[in-house]
Design an enzyme around this catalytic site. Sequence first.
Site, PDB file in Angstrom:
ATOM      1  N   ASP A 112       0.848  -1.194   0.000  1.00 43.66           N
ATOM      2  CA  ASP A 112       0.000   0.000   0.000  1.00 43.66           C
ATOM      3  C   ASP A 112       0.881   1.241   0.000  1.00 43.66           C
ATOM      4  O   ASP A 112       2.096   1.154   0.186  1.00 43.66           O
ATOM      5  CB  ASP A 112      -0.957  -0.017   1.203  1.00 43.66           C
ATOM      6  CG  ASP A 112      -0.235  -0.145   2.527  1.00 43.66           C
ATOM      7  OD1 ASP A 112       0.574   0.735   2.844  1.00 43.66           O
ATOM      8  OD2 ASP A 112      -0.474  -1.144   3.254  1.00 43.66           O
ATOM      9  N   GLU A 139      22.281 -21.961 -18.984  1.00 46.97           N
ATOM     10  CA  GLU A 139      21.307 -21.161 -18.212  1.00 46.97           C
ATOM     11  C   GLU A 139      21.996 -19.990 -17.512  1.00 46.97           C
ATOM     12  O   GLU A 139      21.459 -18.885 -17.441  1.00 46.97           O
ATOM     13  CB  GLU A 139      20.596 -22.051 -17.191  1.00 46.97           C
ATOM     14  CG  GLU A 139      19.613 -23.001 -17.835  1.00 46.97           C
ATOM     15  CD  GLU A 139      19.112 -24.093 -16.891  1.00 46.97           C
ATOM     16  OE1 GLU A 139      17.968 -24.533 -17.064  1.00 46.97           O
ATOM     17  OE2 GLU A 139      19.883 -24.523 -15.993  1.00 46.97           O
TER      18      GLU A 139
END
Length: 732
Positions: A538, A613
Site C-alpha cells: 500500500d 542457463e
Amino acid sequence: MGIIYNEKRKTFSLQTKNTTYQLKIGNLDYVKHLYYGPKMCDEDLIYLIRQYDRGFSGNPYDSLQERTFSLDAQPQEFTTQQQGDFRINSIEVQNADGSFSFNGRYKSHRICEGAFTLQGLPTAFATEQDTVDTLELVLEDAVTKVQVTLFYSVFFEADMIMRAARVHNGGNGTIQLKRIMSMNMDYLNGADMDLISLPGRYGLERQVERQPLTHHVHKIRSGRGISSHQQNPFIALADRSANEEYGSCYGFSLMYSGSFLAEAELDQYDQARLVMGINDRLFSYAVEAGEDFDTPAVLMTYTHDGLGGMSRRYHDFFRNNLNRSKFVKDVRRPVLLNTWEAAFFDFDDVKLVEIARAAKKMGVEMIVMDDGWFGKRDDDNSGLGDWYVNEKKIRCGLTKLVQQINDLDMKFGIWFEPEMVSEDSDLFRAHPDWAMEIPGRHAVRSRNQLALDLSRKEVQDYLIESVNRILDSANIYYVKWDINRAITDLWSNSLPADKQGEVSHRYVLGLYRVMDGIIKTHPDIMFEGCAGGGGRFDSAMLTYFVQYWSSDNTKPLDNLKLHYGSSFVYPVSSMGAHVSEASPMVPFETKAAIAMCGTFGYELDSTKLCEEEILACKKMSEQYHKYYDLNFFGDYYRLSNPFEPVNLVAWETVAKDKSEALLTVVTVNVTMNGPQEYIKCKGLRPDLFYTVEGDGNVITASGTALMHAGIPVPREIPEYTAFLYHLKAVKD
Ligand code: GLA
C-alpha cells in the site's frame, strides 16, 4: 497559489495544474462539495445545486420552514451524524453524554504552505519541483464542541490532493469514535460510474474488478489487520465509457497498512458517495477532552486521460513524493538473488557462499539470506522473535559471512519478520503476554505463529533494539521485512477493557513507530516489504519500502495479471518480481522479460543451473541494467488486458523525453494459421521517427505509424516467447 478562497462567495477552489476541486461554505454553514474535475477558472459552481422538497429527507431545525434544504440530498465535504443524512457516513461518535450526534458546521479555516503531516501516520511530502499548499477547514458541533479538521494538501504539478481528517475533542468529557473516515467524496451524478478495485488472494494479489455503481453500498475492505492480499486500499471511480486512454477517472489511495474500509453507493437521486478510512469493524477509540485523533491520509487524483493517465499520475507521485530513500532515484538497485526458493530453511554459511559464487556468474550483485538464519528456525514452527544468529547454521557468524559475500564483490541482504512470535521461542517463553491473545481463550494460529502486540511500547522497543543490533553488526545492504499472517485476537494486556477497540489501530501506529526506529535510522540500507508476497502492498508502506515483494507466486503467466493489476496504482520500480524455477514450460528469457516489469531478481538455486542457463541469466541481468532508467523512471502504458482472451500481452515504458521506449510483448497463445497480429504503441512523439529492434527485424517508422498502425509481431514462434522491443528516436 493552489488554493483560492473567495471571501465574498465563500468558495475554496483547489487548483492543480489540470484539475479543480471546489467546496463552499453554504446554507447554515454546512460545507458543500461543488466540483472535482477538469481545471476551470475560479467561478462559483453553486448553480449546480438545485434544492427541492424531498419526501422523507428531513431538514435541519434552523432551516425553519424551509423544506427544500436536506442534508440527505446535499453534496458535502464530510458528513454529519443524525442530522437527516441517511447515506453512508464519515463519522460515528458517541458523545460524553451517551448521545450519537455530530452536527459539524464551518467554524474556521487556514491556508498554509507545504503539505500537512499527521501524528504517527505517514504522509506524502512536497518536492522542490512542486508547489504545495494546504487548506485546513474546521467543522464544529456547537453543542459538544467536537471538531473535525479537514486537511487538503494540493500538489500542484503532480495533480494530486492529499486529504485527511483530525478529530479534536473540545468538550469536557471523553468521546468514543466508532467510525471515522479520512474523507468523504460526493458526486452530483454517479449513475454512469464504475467502481474499480484490486481484489485477490494469497498467491494472486491485485486482480482487477470493474463493476457499475449501484443503489446499494459497495464495501471494499480488509479486516485482517493488514491491508491484505484480498483487497487493496486503492479504488477508482471511472466513467462507464472510460478506457485506458480516455475518460474521467478518480483514483483514491489510502495511506494505511491495517484494516481499512472504502464504501461507495449511489443514492436515491443517483448521486454517488464514497468514503475511505480505517475499518470501523472492531474499532472504537476514546478521545479524551482536549485530545486529537488523526485519520490516515488519502491520495486522490482526477484525470480525463483514462485509466492509463490515472496510473501514470500515481506512478510519478509514488516515485517522487513518498520515500526519501536514496534507493528510489539516486542509487541503482542491484540485481538480487533471494535464497528462499533455492533452499527454504535448509542452508548454512557454506551453502550461501556457494550460491553466491555461482550467482556472481549470472550477473547477480546481491545475495539475500531469507528466513531461517536466526534462533531455532529449521521450519516454520519455531524461532520467530529470537533475532540473533543461529550459529549452528551460520557457523562463521554473520559479520564474517557478509565479509565472504562482500569479498566476491557482492552485497548482502537479510530477512526479518519482526511483528511475529513463535510459541517455541525464547521471546515467547520470556514474555507470553506480548503475543495477541484474548484472556481465557487460545489465540488463532496461522502458519503456526502468533502476532506480537505492537500497540505496546515495550514490544516496539524490543523490536527496534533487536533488529537494529543485527543490522549494525555486519555490512548489511538490504532488508526484506516480512509478515506472514493476518492479525486476529485483538487484545492488549496493556489497555483497560474499554480501550480494547483501539488495538487494531494502535498496532498499526506501533508498526509505523518500529519502522521509523529501524528503517528511518538506516538510510544506507535498502528495505523491501513483504507480507507473504503482496499482502500489505500500500502507499503507506511505500513511504518506508522502496519496493514490495509482489507475490509468493512467481509463475510468470500469473504475474502478467498480477503486474497488470498492480500497475493501476503502483509503479514498476515498487514491484518486487523474480525469475524462478516455476512454470518450466516458459523460457527463462520470457520469465526475465516479465520480471523486468518489476524490480527484477532471481529466486532459485544458482548452483543447479547449467552453463547455458547461467549465460542466459547473465544476459538478462545485463538487460535489467540496460533498461533500468526506462523501467524505473519512464511512463508506463498497458497495451493489452491479460484478463481478456488475448494472444499477446504487452506493455511499454516510454522515456519522459520520448526519445526511447521499451515495449514488451509476451505471446500467450499462438493460433494455427491465424491472422497477423500488431501491437500498437502509446505515448510516443507522433512526429519523431523511431528505429525498432527486438524480433530480428529492424523497422524505422514514425511515432504516428507505431501508435496507430502498430508493430507486426512474428507468428511462427513457440508459445510463451517474449520480445523486448527497444525503440530509439532517430536523430533529426
Ligand atoms: C513469505 C515470503 C517468502 C519467504 C517466506 C519465508 O512467504 O513471501 O518470500 O520470505 O515468507 O518464510
